[in-house]
Design a protein around this motif. Structure first.
Motif, PDB file in Angstrom:
ATOM      1  N   ASP A  71       0.830  -1.198   0.000  1.00  0.00           N
ATOM      2  CA  ASP A  71       0.000   0.000   0.000  1.00  0.00           C
ATOM      3  C   ASP A  71       0.867   1.252   0.000  1.00  0.00           C
ATOM      4  O   ASP A  71       1.895   1.308   0.668  1.00  0.00           O
ATOM      5  CB  ASP A  71      -0.902   0.018   1.252  1.00  0.00           C
TER       6      ASP A  71
ATOM      7  N   LEU B  67      -9.967   1.145  14.180  1.00  0.00           N
ATOM      8  CA  LEU B  67      -9.210   1.477  12.969  1.00  0.00           C
ATOM      9  C   LEU B  67      -7.819   1.996  13.318  1.00  0.00           C
ATOM     10  O   LEU B  67      -6.818   1.636  12.698  1.00  0.00           O
ATOM     11  CB  LEU B  67      -9.976   2.525  12.149  1.00  0.00           C
ATOM     12  N   LEU B  68      -7.761   2.824  14.359  1.00  0.00           N
ATOM     13  CA  LEU B  68      -6.489   3.399  14.781  1.00  0.00           C
ATOM     14  C   LEU B  68      -5.575   2.299  15.329  1.00  0.00           C
ATOM     15  O   LEU B  68      -4.365   2.302  15.088  1.00  0.00           O
ATOM     16  CB  LEU B  68      -6.743   4.469  15.843  1.00  0.00           C
ATOM     17  N   PHE B  71      -4.079   0.410  12.427  1.00  0.00           N
ATOM     18  CA  PHE B  71      -2.987   1.185  11.823  1.00  0.00           C
ATOM     19  C   PHE B  71      -1.747   1.142  12.705  1.00  0.00           C
ATOM     20  O   PHE B  71      -0.632   0.940  12.231  1.00  0.00           O
ATOM     21  CB  PHE B  71      -3.388   2.651  11.648  1.00  0.00           C
ATOM     22  N   LEU B  72      -1.955   1.345  13.989  1.00  0.00           N
ATOM     23  CA  LEU B  72      -0.827   1.429  14.915  1.00  0.00           C
ATOM     24  C   LEU B  72      -0.066   0.113  14.950  1.00  0.00           C
ATOM     25  O   LEU B  72       1.166   0.089  14.898  1.00  0.00           O
ATOM     26  CB  LEU B  72      -1.332   1.813  16.308  1.00  0.00           C
ATOM     27  N   TYR B  74      -0.080  -2.268  12.653  1.00  0.00           N
ATOM     28  CA  TYR B  74       0.509  -2.612  11.362  1.00  0.00           C
ATOM     29  C   TYR B  74       1.749  -1.757  11.078  1.00  0.00           C
ATOM     30  O   TYR B  74       2.792  -2.258  10.705  1.00  0.00           O
ATOM     31  CB  TYR B  74      -0.520  -2.438  10.253  1.00  0.00           C
ATOM     32  N   PHE B  75       1.626  -0.457  11.252  1.00  0.00           N
ATOM     33  CA  PHE B  75       2.744   0.418  10.903  1.00  0.00           C
ATOM     34  C   PHE B  75       3.752   0.558  12.047  1.00  0.00           C
ATOM     35  O   PHE B  75       4.907   0.869  11.821  1.00  0.00           O
ATOM     36  CB  PHE B  75       2.243   1.803  10.503  1.00  0.00           C
ATOM     37  N   ALA B 172     -13.672  -6.084   8.673  1.00  0.00           N
ATOM     38  CA  ALA B 172     -13.680  -5.233   7.466  1.00  0.00           C
ATOM     39  C   ALA B 172     -12.580  -4.179   7.549  1.00  0.00           C
ATOM     40  O   ALA B 172     -12.052  -3.746   6.530  1.00  0.00           O
ATOM     41  CB  ALA B 172     -15.038  -4.573   7.288  1.00  0.00           C
ATOM     42  N   LEU B 173     -12.216  -3.784   8.766  1.00  0.00           N
ATOM     43  CA  LEU B 173     -11.212  -2.728   8.940  1.00  0.00           C
ATOM     44  C   LEU B 173      -9.833  -3.158   8.443  1.00  0.00           C
ATOM     45  O   LEU B 173      -9.017  -2.329   8.060  1.00  0.00           O
ATOM     46  CB  LEU B 173     -11.111  -2.333  10.417  1.00  0.00           C
ATOM     47  N   SER B 175      -9.150  -4.509   5.841  1.00  0.00           N
ATOM     48  CA  SER B 175      -9.015  -4.259   4.400  1.00  0.00           C
ATOM     49  C   SER B 175      -8.158  -3.023   4.141  1.00  0.00           C
ATOM     50  O   SER B 175      -7.486  -2.944   3.125  1.00  0.00           O
ATOM     51  CB  SER B 175     -10.391  -4.090   3.764  1.00  0.00           C
ATOM     52  N   VAL B 176      -8.158  -2.062   5.072  1.00  0.00           N
ATOM     53  CA  VAL B 176      -7.405  -0.827   4.823  1.00  0.00           C
ATOM     54  C   VAL B 176      -5.895  -1.047   4.900  1.00  0.00           C
ATOM     55  O   VAL B 176      -5.140  -0.226   4.411  1.00  0.00           O
ATOM     56  CB  VAL B 176      -7.797   0.312   5.801  1.00  0.00           C
ATOM     57  N   ILE B 177      -5.442  -2.160   5.491  1.00  0.00           N
ATOM     58  CA  ILE B 177      -4.001  -2.417   5.465  1.00  0.00           C
ATOM     59  C   ILE B 177      -3.682  -3.521   4.456  1.00  0.00           C
ATOM     60  O   ILE B 177      -2.584  -4.058   4.449  1.00  0.00           O
ATOM     61  CB  ILE B 177      -3.409  -2.756   6.853  1.00  0.00           C
ATOM     62  N   GLY B 178      -4.651  -3.849   3.615  1.00  0.00           N
ATOM     63  CA  GLY B 178      -4.347  -4.685   2.473  1.00  0.00           C
ATOM     64  C   GLY B 178      -4.640  -6.171   2.601  1.00  0.00           C
ATOM     65  O   GLY B 178      -4.309  -6.931   1.704  1.00  0.00           O
ATOM     66  N   ARG B 184     -12.043  -5.971   1.102  1.00  0.00           N
ATOM     67  CA  ARG B 184     -10.986  -5.656   0.154  1.00  0.00           C
ATOM     68  C   ARG B 184     -11.311  -6.205  -1.229  1.00  0.00           C
ATOM     69  O   ARG B 184     -11.165  -5.533  -2.239  1.00  0.00           O
ATOM     70  CB  ARG B 184      -9.672  -6.244   0.672  1.00  0.00           C
TER      71      ARG B 184
ATOM     72  N   LEU C  66     -18.076  -0.056   7.925  1.00  0.00           N
ATOM     73  CA  LEU C  66     -17.259   0.366   6.780  1.00  0.00           C
ATOM     74  C   LEU C  66     -18.010   0.145   5.464  1.00  0.00           C
ATOM     75  O   LEU C  66     -17.994   0.990   4.570  1.00  0.00           O
ATOM     76  CB  LEU C  66     -15.930  -0.404   6.767  1.00  0.00           C
ATOM     77  N   TYR C 196       0.041   8.410  15.473  1.00  0.00           N
ATOM     78  CA  TYR C 196      -1.099   7.572  15.857  1.00  0.00           C
ATOM     79  C   TYR C 196      -1.256   7.528  17.373  1.00  0.00           C
ATOM     80  O   TYR C 196      -2.370   7.505  17.896  1.00  0.00           O
ATOM     81  CB  TYR C 196      -0.959   6.149  15.297  1.00  0.00           C
TER      82      TYR C 196
END
Lengths: 249, 242, 227
Positions: A71, B67-68, B71-72, B74-75, B172-173, B175-178, B184, C66, C196
């Motif tokens: 991504d 969602l946060l 992200f946290l 994953y990244f 479903a969330l 999906s935003v990290i692929g 997705r 979503l 974050y």
């Protein structure tokens, strides 16, 4: 092409390949959502200009490469933490990115350009854009240009993917979009994009696209040598012609 | 468009995505239950710092968007993991795949809410049972496994069932990290066909189907766990009829 | 870790937090208004009346938020009719799409909470109303609904905090709420952990403020139950 040059390129390639073999596999990341530069084809494989260039460079270096999809947003952080070794994903060389990573010499040049619906006037001067809703993909040069230069006059909308920008152009939520000129070239010719056109002239034309690698990585020299080699031996030209009827280097 | 040839295959793609959704749900549930039991034990602990740890965990999970957290994890995880590993002299790249990162993020969320469910269930067991077991000379661990856990399970099941249904939708969330789960795969179909309503509605019905199936299964387990609890009224009825 | 980025960017995060707050409050208010008729219809013994709320609640509770966000933002724009309708000025804005989706979503949950609360009112109170000759309308307006609101307050508070967390999904449709702002900043600074975490702390603070607010509200509404 000059025979000596070819021989030289071969020698360089051999040198590079021994170096590459001495090292290990090279993992290359691309986005897979930026046609025609990188996308997923009908067989589910990564394809496009970037991918062809990456493969040509690897063949030149005789390196064992794998190209993976990543991504866009997480691309640079993932490179820095060694998820892969290089990014060949139409990434522009910018000052901000240079703080985080190194770049090879550029492998093509781009510029930004506005697009909008056919039959609708879009004055792309700063005055003319006042109050317009303009979209771009988040963390692209176009997105950053919007934020830095235009956010005081236009309504900025940033999207996760270029595809989402297209969806909203079609839906009529955007008066226009800013993007690198070349990737939109194909879309404007497609069925869905045929009602849209470039607005104004290309700008920010000094946009150079390079391969990102980690800072102080020896891969930089290897890629640069291989890049020069494929430009010299005509491979680059062939790949270019496959996607665009004009040179983009 | 490059995807034209795939059009017929989209339904198959969505089904493949559904399988992934189920996998993530199961994995995150398993992790969440373990975390929930740990969290509940921590919150019921007699040691204050342990209790604070449990309280803090629940407080954070309840206040920060899933969602946060996705992200946290994953990244952010890679840098943390590599830092820890480097302290032990290991300098190679460590990464969490979207699947693992997603399972951890949702497992953490599930665990936070499950902590509350389990805590309630532990408190629902009469303390006299523990005293009786102690009088019989059972060890602490043994009391936990043989006396408390089987009952906690039964009391907690309806609450856990709700959490599983929530978790299934939260997948479903990822999906935003692929991760190529149902949402997705649907977005990919939308990209290719430019028919967002059609495909997202299709996905909605597939999630509904999953919800129905999960509800039926959970009801079955709930009944099964209560099979020995004969309602007083019906036993009277049986007496009267017999 | 480079914490200076937080010092540099926290005003923009606060901007995002303000948008998040608007999303939660507006959708929460609309949700309660829509939930009242929804819960009453759901309680109706008439099959033809309660089938609609039943289906509505089933759909919105059974599918991911979503997907609902995408359905309303990208999905509705698939139809020319909608793009040319008078609703389009609202539906073209991600802000209103987010509020509409969050409101429709939370309505389903609040309706269920409200239904439970109405059913939890002791039967004796209903009977007392009937004995006094109150009409059904007066009974609901004067007695049952105020009572139900008091009963449902803690559950409603939880629902609002769940919506605070759900509002992060607005970032997927270009809205610059707290999460959207964080993602936009990270796209420039490449410091996901720091930003974050900062955003997470802001969410925690907002959720605590909501908790305190509902605790105070509970004290005002249910003061008659305090010893």
């Amino acid at each position: 092409m000059n025979k000596w040059l070819k021989a030289g390129a071969l020698a360089v390639a051999t040198l590079a390949s021994t170096a590459a073999m001495a090292g290990d596999k090279i993992r290359i990341a691309t986005e897979g959502a930026w046609a025609p530069f990188n996308y997923v084809n009908e067989k589910g494989q990564l394809a496009g200009f970037d991918v062809d260039i990456a493969n040509a460079l690897c063949a030149e270096m005789k390196a064992d490469c794998t190209v993976v999809a990543q991504d866009w947003d997480g691309m640079i952080p993932a490179l820095r933490v060694r998820k892969f070794d290089a990014i060949v994903a139409s990434m522009s060389i910018t000052e901000e990115r240079l703080k985080q990573v190194d770049f090879t010499d550029h492998y093509y040049s781009g510029g930004l350009r506005f697009m909008g619906a056919k039959g609708k006037v879009l004055d792309t001067s700063k005055m003319g854009l006042k109050g317009k809703v303009i979209g771009a993909q988040r963390s692209t040069v176009g997105g950053q240009y919007l934020e830095d230069k235009l956010s005081d006059v236009v309504k900025v909308k940033l999207y996760d993917t270029q595809e989402a920008v297209y969806l909203d152009l079609i839906a009529g939520r955007l008066d226009g979009a800013i993007s690198d000129e070349l990737p939109t070239y194909d879309w404007l010719k497609s069925d869905q994009g045929k009602n849209f056109e470039y607005k104004g002239e290309p700008f920010a034309k000094n946009d150079k696209i390079g391969i990102a690698i980690r800072k102080n990585d020896a891969l930089k020299q290897k890629f640069n040598k291989a890049l020069q080699a494929i430009i010299d031996n005509g491979t680059y030209e062939k790949i270019n012609a496959k996607y665009f009827p004009f040179p983009i280097y | 468009m490059v995807f034209d040839g795939l059009f017929d295959g989209f339904t198959a793609q969505l089904l493949a995505g559904t399988v992934m959704t189920v996998k993530v749900t199961l994995a995150a549930t398993a992790m969440g239950i373990v975390l929930g039991l740990l969290g509940a034990s921590a919150r019921l602990s007699k040691v204050a710092p342990v209790r604070w740890l449990g309280d803090g965990y629940v407080g954070i999970i309840r206040g920060i968007p899933e969602l946060l957290i996705v992200f946290l994890i994953y990244f952010g995880s890679t840098r943390l993991l590599m830092f820890i590993a480097s302290q032990f002299g290991y300098h190679e790249y460590i990464e969490l795949s979207p699947f693992v990162a997603g399972v951890i993020a949702l497992g953490l969320t599930f665990g936070g809410y499950a902590t509350e469910v389990f805590r309630g269930a532990f408190l629902a067991i009469p303390p006299s049972q523990k005293e009786a077991a102690e009088a019989l000379g059972m060890g602490k661990l043994r009391i936990f496994y043989r006396i408390q856990l089987p009952q906690v399970w039964r009391v907690a099941l309806p609450g856990l069932g709700n959490l599983i249904l929530v978790l299934m939708k939260d997948t479903a969330l990822i999906s935003v990290i692929g991760l190529e789960e149902l949402t997705r795969k649907t977005s990919m179909a939308v990209t290719a066909t430019r028919e967002p309503f059609t495909w997202y509605l299709t996905a909605a019905f597939m999630y509904l189907a999953l919800t129905v199936i999960a509800t039926v299964l959970l009801n079955y387990f709930e009944k099964h766990s209560r099979r020995h609890e004969v309602p007083v009224q019906s036993s009277f009825k049986k007496l009267a009829e017999g | 870790m480079d914490w200076s980025v937080i010092a540099e960017y926290y005003p923009r995060l606060l901007d995002g937090a303000w948008t998040t707050l608007q999303l939660v409050v507006l959708s929460g208010v609309i949700g309660v208004i829509l939930a009242v008729p929804m819960a009453l219809a759901r309680l109706s013994p008439n099959r033809w009346i309660n089938i609609f709320p039943y289906t509505y609640i089933f759909f919105f509770r059974g599918t991911p938020l979503l997907i609902q966000v995408f359905l309303i933002y990208y999905g509705l724009s698939q139809f020319e009719v909608i793009r040319e309708s008078i609703l389009w000025p609202f539906l073209r804005e991600p802000y209103w799409c987010a509020i509409i989706t969050l409101a429709l979503h939370t309505t389903a949950y609040i309706a269920e909470i409200l239904r439970g609360a109405i059913q939890a009112i002791p039967k004796g109170e209903v009977e007392a109303c009937r004995v006094m000759g109150m009409s059904k309308f007066t009974m609901y307006r004067r007695i049952l609904l105020p009572r139900a609101f008091g009963i449902m307050l803690p559950a409603y508070g939880n629902e609002v905090i769940l919506m605070l967390k759900g509002s992060a999904l607005a970032s997927t449709i270009t809205l610059l709420d707290l999460t959207g702002m964080a993602r936009t900043i990270i796209a420039r600074t490449y410091t996901p952990e720091e930003i974050y975490i900062a955003a997470g702390v802001m969410y925690l603070v907002i959720s605590w403020l909501f908790m305190i607010f509902f605790k105070m509200l509970d004290r005002v509404f249910n003061r008659h139950r305090l010893a």
